[in-house]
Design a protein around this motif. Sequence first.
Motif, PDB file in Angstrom:
ATOM      1  N   ARG A 179       0.883  -1.191   0.140  1.00  0.00           N
ATOM      2  CA  ARG A 179      -0.038   0.257   0.149  1.00  0.00           C
ATOM      3  C   ARG A 179       1.151   0.857  -0.185  1.00  0.00           C
ATOM      4  O   ARG A 179       1.824   1.456   0.618  1.00  0.00           O
ATOM      5  CB  ARG A 179      -0.717   0.293   1.053  1.00  0.00           C
ATOM      6  N   SER A 202      -6.966   6.237  -1.850  1.00  0.00           N
ATOM      7  CA  SER A 202      -8.145   7.130  -1.608  1.00  0.00           C
ATOM      8  C   SER A 202      -8.347   8.552  -2.858  1.00  0.00           C
ATOM      9  O   SER A 202      -9.592   9.279  -3.174  1.00  0.00           O
ATOM     10  CB  SER A 202      -8.981   6.791  -0.686  1.00  0.00           C
ATOM     11  N   ASP A 203      -6.918   8.614  -1.780  1.00  0.00           N
ATOM     12  CA  ASP A 203      -7.095  10.920  -2.284  1.00  0.00           C
ATOM     13  C   ASP A 203      -6.313  10.724  -3.673  1.00  0.00           C
ATOM     14  O   ASP A 203      -5.635  12.097  -3.254  1.00  0.00           O
ATOM     15  CB  ASP A 203      -7.186  11.858  -1.655  1.00  0.00           C
ATOM     16  N   PRO A 249      -9.582   3.256  -6.949  1.00  0.00           N
ATOM     17  CA  PRO A 249     -10.381   4.402  -5.912  1.00  0.00           C
ATOM     18  C   PRO A 249     -11.266   5.476  -7.403  1.00  0.00           C
ATOM     19  O   PRO A 249     -10.448   5.398  -8.189  1.00  0.00           O
ATOM     20  CB  PRO A 249      -8.510   5.443  -5.698  1.00  0.00           C
ATOM     21  N   SER A 308      -0.325  11.301  -1.515  1.00  0.00           N
ATOM     22  CA  SER A 308      -1.782  12.000  -2.310  1.00  0.00           C
ATOM     23  C   SER A 308      -1.242  13.722  -2.028  1.00  0.00           C
ATOM     24  O   SER A 308      -1.856  14.491  -2.937  1.00  0.00           O
ATOM     25  CB  SER A 308      -3.340  12.045  -1.889  1.00  0.00           C
ATOM     26  N   LYS A 357      -1.285   7.709   3.069  1.00  0.00           N
ATOM     27  CA  LYS A 357      -2.294   8.501   1.928  1.00  0.00           C
ATOM     28  C   LYS A 357      -1.504  10.195   1.708  1.00  0.00           C
ATOM     29  O   LYS A 357      -2.360  10.278   0.971  1.00  0.00           O
ATOM     30  CB  LYS A 357      -3.148   8.606   3.574  1.00  0.00           C
ATOM     31  N   GLY A 373     -18.526   1.126  -7.400  1.00  0.00           N
ATOM     32  CA  GLY A 373     -17.207   1.266  -7.606  1.00  0.00           C
ATOM     33  C   GLY A 373     -16.812   2.540  -8.755  1.00  0.00           C
ATOM     34  O   GLY A 373     -17.789   2.966  -9.267  1.00  0.00           O
ATOM     35  N   GLN A 385     -10.719   8.535  -6.927  1.00  0.00           N
ATOM     36  CA  GLN A 385     -11.055   9.333  -7.855  1.00  0.00           C
ATOM     37  C   GLN A 385      -9.940   9.738  -9.168  1.00  0.00           C
ATOM     38  O   GLN A 385      -9.425  10.659  -9.186  1.00  0.00           O
ATOM     39  CB  GLN A 385     -10.272  10.040  -6.331  1.00  0.00           C
ATOM     40  N   GLU A 429      -3.634  -2.139  -2.894  1.00  0.00           N
ATOM     41  CA  GLU A 429      -4.669  -0.641  -3.576  1.00  0.00           C
ATOM     42  C   GLU A 429      -3.208   0.466  -3.851  1.00  0.00           C
ATOM     43  O   GLU A 429      -1.954   0.027  -3.626  1.00  0.00           O
ATOM     44  CB  GLU A 429      -5.762  -0.611  -2.025  1.00  0.00           C
ATOM     45  N   GLU A 485      -8.784  -3.277  -7.151  1.00  0.00           N
ATOM     46  CA  GLU A 485     -10.008  -3.050  -7.538  1.00  0.00           C
ATOM     47  C   GLU A 485      -9.653  -1.114  -8.012  1.00  0.00           C
ATOM     48  O   GLU A 485      -7.912  -1.225  -7.151  1.00  0.00           O
ATOM     49  CB  GLU A 485     -11.404  -2.087  -6.748  1.00  0.00           C
TER      50      GLU A 485
END
Length: 273
Positions: free
Chosen positions: A141, A168-169, A191, A147, A144, A213, A193, A165, A189
């Motif tokens: 991963r 998310s941002d 994100p 970003s 965060k 999604g 964004q 993953e 998957e």
Amino acid sequence: MNKSKYVMHALIADLARSVSQEICFNLDDSWKGGFIHEHTKLGSAKIRHSAFSCHRYDISKRFEVYNEMKSLRTFLALPISSSPENYFYHLSGKVLTELVHKLRRLRVLSLAGYSLVDLPSSICALKHLRYLNLSYTAITRLPKSLSELFNLQTLNLHGCSELVELPSDIGNLINLHYLDISDTNSLQEMPLQISKLTYLRLLPKFIVGQGNGLGIKELMKLPHLQGQLWIIGLQNVVNVRDAELSGLHEKLGLDELALEWIDNFQVSRNGGE
């Protein structure tokens, strides 16, 4: 695949080193007998670009010379193996933590081939970073805080087989042009964004999400895609109209398109053109 090769004459190589020696630093040339020559330490403040060959086990002592290179722009790891996916190199976690803390002016950071599992959250301190290469690492991963690298233009995650993953941002990376997530088989998957990265030119894989999604029509917001595109999870497209809205026929820069969908958990069709 045949690739062109050439050999540089020793005199040309020596000339290149002579001309660039004040701003370029090769750790392999300077690391002799377990210590760095004194003349390298004295001129370290002027150095802008550095490269080195990865060792099987790289400890923090090898990189102490970088502590004084406050103006360094390029930190480039060069895997020795021609197939880095088959050969991981180990880097002490202390090295990366110290680099992020001291080399705040980096534009290029490549750690390709190292068996990194994660990045420190302090990576966001590299505000000027344009290019980040984590290909063939064991990263699972991304923090965060990644970003927050608003100037990042290239993020290379090719061959990161353990990656599950993306942040998310990720849509905050408004200047991102190249996002290489090819050969990331654990990534199931993407994100939502992703569709905010409107300047993207390279996105080799797009995974259609289930339910709420990431929908296929979000591809419409990525008009500059070029090269190859592999769309996975077409079984999740419920509305045919969404597929039409993706605007694939308008992406003239694409030269290869692969489509994949799964029926009863088995790949039933895989086509390309």
